[in-house]
Design a protein around this motif. Structure first.
Motif, mmCIF file in Angstrom:
data_model
loop_
_atom_site.group_PDB
_atom_site.id
_atom_site.type_symbol
_atom_site.label_atom_id
_atom_site.label_comp_id
_atom_site.label_asym_id
_atom_site.label_seq_id
_atom_site.Cartn_x
_atom_site.Cartn_y
_atom_site.Cartn_z
ATOM 1 N N GLN A 327 0.823 -1.214 0.000
ATOM 2 C CA GLN A 327 0.000 0.000 0.000
ATOM 3 C C GLN A 327 0.857 1.264 0.000
ATOM 4 O O GLN A 327 0.514 2.261 -0.643
ATOM 5 C CB GLN A 327 -0.909 -0.009 1.225
ATOM 6 N N LEU A 328 1.983 1.232 0.715
ATOM 7 C CA LEU A 328 2.819 2.425 0.795
ATOM 8 C C LEU A 328 3.571 2.672 -0.500
ATOM 9 O O LEU A 328 3.724 3.828 -0.923
ATOM 10 C CB LEU A 328 3.774 2.304 1.981
ATOM 11 N N VAL A 329 4.034 1.632 -1.167
ATOM 12 C CA VAL A 329 4.660 1.828 -2.484
ATOM 13 C C VAL A 329 3.656 2.442 -3.450
ATOM 14 O O VAL A 329 3.967 3.402 -4.177
ATOM 15 C CB VAL A 329 5.193 0.488 -3.029
ATOM 16 N N GLU A 330 2.447 1.917 -3.461
ATOM 17 C CA GLU A 330 1.424 2.456 -4.352
ATOM 18 C C GLU A 330 1.111 3.906 -4.006
ATOM 19 O O GLU A 330 0.918 4.756 -4.884
ATOM 20 C CB GLU A 330 0.168 1.588 -4.267
ATOM 21 N N ALA A 489 -0.209 -4.766 -7.714
ATOM 22 C CA ALA A 489 -0.595 -3.399 -8.071
ATOM 23 C C ALA A 489 0.524 -2.414 -7.787
ATOM 24 O O ALA A 489 0.817 -1.516 -8.595
ATOM 25 C CB ALA A 489 -1.859 -3.000 -7.311
ATOM 26 N N ALA A 490 1.187 -2.572 -6.633
ATOM 27 C CA ALA A 490 2.262 -1.647 -6.262
ATOM 28 C C ALA A 490 3.416 -1.725 -7.247
ATOM 29 O O ALA A 490 3.942 -0.695 -7.707
ATOM 30 C CB ALA A 490 2.743 -1.963 -4.843
ATOM 31 N N THR A 547 -7.980 -8.563 -8.302
ATOM 32 C CA THR A 547 -8.485 -7.802 -9.440
ATOM 33 C C THR A 547 -7.847 -6.418 -9.503
ATOM 34 O O THR A 547 -7.524 -5.918 -10.584
ATOM 35 C CB THR A 547 -10.018 -7.682 -9.352
ATOM 36 N N HIS A 548 -7.652 -5.793 -8.351
ATOM 37 C CA HIS A 548 -6.954 -4.500 -8.306
ATOM 38 C C HIS A 548 -5.563 -4.620 -8.927
ATOM 39 O O HIS A 548 -5.133 -3.758 -9.711
ATOM 40 C CB HIS A 548 -6.852 -4.037 -6.853
ATOM 41 N N GLY A 549 -4.857 -5.704 -8.609
ATOM 42 C CA GLY A 549 -3.550 -5.920 -9.208
ATOM 43 C C GLY A 549 -3.633 -6.121 -10.704
ATOM 44 O O GLY A 549 -2.794 -5.600 -11.471
ATOM 45 N N LEU A 550 -4.624 -6.869 -11.157
ATOM 46 C CA LEU A 550 -4.792 -7.085 -12.597
ATOM 47 C C LEU A 550 -5.071 -5.771 -13.327
ATOM 48 O O LEU A 550 -4.542 -5.528 -14.427
ATOM 49 C CB LEU A 550 -5.931 -8.071 -12.840
#
Length: 821
Positions: A327-330, A489-490, A547-550
């Motif tokens: 979450q922090l990288v994103e 995602a990140a 799904t968020h990562g996709l």
């Protein structure tokens, strides 16, 4: 804040039943636990039903003398047949106090024998089974007013109230329970004796209590409600709440212990995009900088620890979790896209690269998926491998000039800042942090910033080489689908924003690993995988975050159409498996017989709400496909949560951000989509500090052991602060105290306060406003030798308020040094 559920049988058990007595046999924590668990040939003396599990946490307990069972039908059947309650212990592999309770309690053969005789004992890894954890954590919070891990809950067995009774109702709960009585609290053996005795002699009361508590848990966790209107006022309320929680001195929200709360900052970034006010960016940018410079960030190895034990981001709780770092990288990647200055851009990019490199180096499975966590302790010592002394740094860096720079760069010249709280006999050491920005440190040297960054890399290489030779923290090497979705995602965002293919490629490899190893024959997904073995049908959060990562991969690799098609597929699968008729989603599959309630979670925790993420995913699919089906479903879901959105404010910021997106995408569906305003006086004044402090002289001059200084406060015109003697007990007083100065005393003559009337107060309040001066006398105690210690500080505590709102209490640290005698 949750209130404690009043259940009469609790008092009965502890105070009147006579089961808990101080004469009960208590455990002796001094015996050598490890020796008792092994035979002379080194083989394990004990083994239990956890030996065939894949969870590292469950395997840690596989050779306890406790006859542990995994959560499942075999344990439930045994409890029914033996007619005894279930003792449920929930934790996770990197939980410090879980390790403590294991060493002190579960490895003790005498205590284990009592547990095995009186109960069926069940171990649950909360990361594998968040559904079980959610239900019984709510029971613990309702019963005790707080929660945490290890979680210790006693449940009714199936058949307790008749043949068809499924049981599993909680009737007593706590967290860590010591082996011996402490501070008026019963020992674990006393709890066992008391609850077993009550079960056999007061069973009707126990069953009644279990039913009441189960009903209360169900009411708290199923947020069905009636669909209703949603609008921008909900977003506004959440924004104002966060701005009033903001810590102006150190960034972040609230006081110690301080968590990074990436969901809060992500929401404020969304509001900033809607209304790019400087005051909003102050909150975001200030917090991002403070976190990145603090000891909560691993300055040498990259990546963030779990949280800061203090309000300054200095001393962390040392465990590292994949979901925090994802979450922090994103978050830093998104901030880098939105409003970087030269200095912040360099800092954000450094944090992104170092954190991604850490995950790829230390948290990546051979399949390409990502592991879950690293432990906080090494050799039962908190953060042992991460901390340093000045001499250790100098030994690690051969170049004396470079070592001198490292000492200044990482704050070792300010003296030790950490001592293991669980080992008061240990020597103080240093958590590395950046007391000043690298740019400021470089300005003093007059060199190029690129040269300073090269020197930092050289310093870190030397320190990391030495650190790698130390004993390392344990790694939980299972792969959890939802956490992998976050990290995918990140990395995809990092690769796209930094134009760094290795991060995007790693994200794609991890997604392919999930598809190869964590899919089921029915088109669904599995929750967990370790050493190639996947199990446990996935929960809503797994579908939502994968799904968020996709979708992030699709943004990073738009030519790879498979990512978008897979995102559609798994969103539809989640709708079918978890969807509620009125909108929104349940966290678990239907007809799970091992749960007495089907949870419909809406609030954000360390893992933000899966319901909120589902809505974001559907809005993204609408933006990418222009298919109104996705927006229709997002609207239905949002309206189904109208009531909690209106009541919970900052407790649902991820869904509030989704609501803001929906308002901007199609205002006609929701009415006016005016900008989120900076409505409250406290919000409008954020660009200015409420209180600035000046000390004269900053280096007190002592004569005959006495020094006089003046502390001047300039209070912003929109604010006042309470006086040193507030007129009402609940108000926070303004105080000056001295820290890190043994042998010195402080006398303060405060300014005269004024009495002012406010609409919200029944009587005038004693306050300071404008400019006020405090006259301070420092006295050296007889026999004290030398001058003020180098780390001496004045602590100014105060709370700033407007006529309609108050900010969080604040502490200003004012360094003092002695000029002479």
């Amino acid at each position: 804040m949750r209130t404690r559920l009043q259940l009469g049988v609790l008092t009965l058990l502890f105070l009147t039943a006579g089961w808990f007595t101080m004469n009960s046999k208590a455990a002796n924590d001094n015996h050598p636990h490890a020796e008792k668990l092994k035979n002379e040939d080194g083989s394990w003396r004990f083994s239990n039903h956890l030996v065939d599990e894949t969870s590292p946490y469950l395997l840690q307990h596989a050779h306890n003398p406790v006859d542990w069972h995994p959560w499942g039908q075999a344990a439930f059947d045994e409890a029914r047949e033996r007619d005894v309650p279930i003792f449920l212990s929930v934790g996770y592999s990197t939980c410090y106090w879980c390790h403590v309770m294991e060493r002190q309690v579960f490895e003790d053969p005498d205590i284990a024998a009592k547990m095995n005789e009186l109960f069926v004992c069940v171990k649950v890894d909360r990361e594998e089974r968040p559904d079980v954890d959610d239900i019984y954590m709510m029971a613990t919070q309702l019963m005790t007013g707080s929660g945490g891990w290890p979680m210790s809950v006693f449940l009714t067995p199936p058949g307790a109230a008749g043949e068809d009774d499924p049981g599993l109702k909680p009737f007593w709960a706590g967290t860590y329970i010591p082996p011996t009585p402490q501070h008026g609290r019963p020992s674990f053996p006393m709890v066992l004796d008391g609850l077993s005795g009550a079960w056999h002699e007061q069973r009707d009361d126990i069953i009644e209590q279990g039913n009441k508590l189960a009903d209360a848990v169900s009411l708290a966790l199923v947020k069905q409600g009636e669909p209703g209107p949603v609008d921008a006022s909900m977003i506004q309320a959440a924004t104002d709440q966060l701005l009033n929680m903001y810590d102006r001195g150190h960034g972040g929200f609230g006081n110690a212990p301080k968590f990074p709360q990436p969901a809060y900052l992500d929401f404020l970034l969304a509001v900033y995009e809607n209304n790019p006010a400087d005051a909003l960016w102050q909150v975001i940018g200030h917090t991002l900088e403070k976190m990145a410079r603090g000891g909560m960030y691993d300055q040498v190895g990259g990546g963030f620890h779990r949280y800061s034990t203090d309000e300054r981001w200095l001393v962390p709780h040392f465990e590292k979790m994949l979901y925090d770092n994802a979450q922090l990288v994103e978050l830093y990647a998104r901030a880098l896209e939105k409003k970087p200055t030269d200095a912040s851009a360099a800092l954000y990019e450094r944090v992104i690269r170092e954190s991604c490199d850490y995950v790829l180096r230390e948290m990546t499975d051979p399949t390409g998926a990502f592991w879950s966590a690293q432990d906080a302790e090494v050799n039962a010592r908190e953060g042992e491998n991460y901390v340093w002394t000045e001499s250790q740094v100098r030994d690690a860096i051969e170049d004396t000039v470079l070592a001198d720079l490292a000492i200044k760069m990482y704050g070792l010249n300010h003296g030790p800042n950490f001592q293991d709280p669980h080992d008061p006999a240990s020597s103080p050491v240093n958590v590395l942090y950046l007391p000043v920005p690298l740019a400021d440190l470089n300005a003093k040297s007059g060199g190029k910033m690129s040269a300073m960054l090269d020197k930092r890399r050289e310093i870190n290489t030397a320190l990391k080489a030495v650190r790698d030779q130390r004993d390392q923290p344990g790694t939980d090497d299972k792969s959890l689908l939802s956490w992998n979705g976050m990290m995918i995602a990140a990395l995809a965002d990092a690769g796209r924003v930094l134009d760094e293919p290795k991060y995007t490629d790693a994200a794609a490899l991890a997604a392919d690993a999930v598809l190869a190893h964590m899919t089921s024959d029915n088109g669904g997904l599995f929750r967990t995988m370790r050493q190639g073995e996947a199990k446990i049908p996935a929960f809503l959060e797994d579908y939502a975050w994968f799904t968020h990562g996709l979708l992030a991969l699709h943004h990073a690799q738009p030519d790879q159409t498979k990512w978008l098609e897979l995102a559609k597929h798994y969103t539809r699968a989640a709708q079918e498996r978890f969807g509620a008729d009125t909108g929104g989603y349940y966290d678990t599959l239907a007809d799970q017989r091992d749960l007495f309630v089907r949870v419909r979670g809406v609030h954000d925790g360390a893992i933000p709400s899966a319901n909120g993420r589902m809505i974001h995913n559907q809005l993204s699919l609408y933006e990418l496909t222009d298919d109104a089906h996705w927006l229709d479903r997002a609207e239905k879901d949002l309206r189904s949560f109208a009531d909690p959105l209106a009541r919970s404010g900052a407790g649902m910021v991820q869904m509030q951000a989704a609501l803001l997106r929906a308002l901007e995408l199609d205002p006609a569906r929701f009415g006016d989509s005016a900008q989120v305003a900076m409505a409250t006086q406290a919000s409008e004044a954020l660009a200015d500090q409420p209180v600035t402090v000046n000390v004269e002289p900053a280096a007190p001059v002592f004569k005959d052991g006495v020094a006089e200084i003046t502390v001047t406060l300039d209070i912003h015109p929109d604010f006042h602060i309470n006086s040193h003697e507030p007129s009402q007990e609940f108000l926070i007083p303004t105080t000056l105290t001295l820290a890190n100065a043994d042998g010195y005393e402080l006398d303060v003559k405060y300014a005269e306060p004024v009495l002012e009337s406010y609409d919200y107060a029944d009587e005038p309040l004693s306050v300071f406003h404008g400019r006020v001066r405090f006259h301070v006398t420092l006295r050296q105690a007889p026999g004290t030798i030398g001058t003020l210690p180098a780390d001496t500080v004045l602590l100014l505590n105060y709370q700033a308020c407007t006529t309609s709102a108050c900010l969080q209490p604040a502490t200003e640290r004012i360094p003092l040094t002695a000029a002479g005698d």
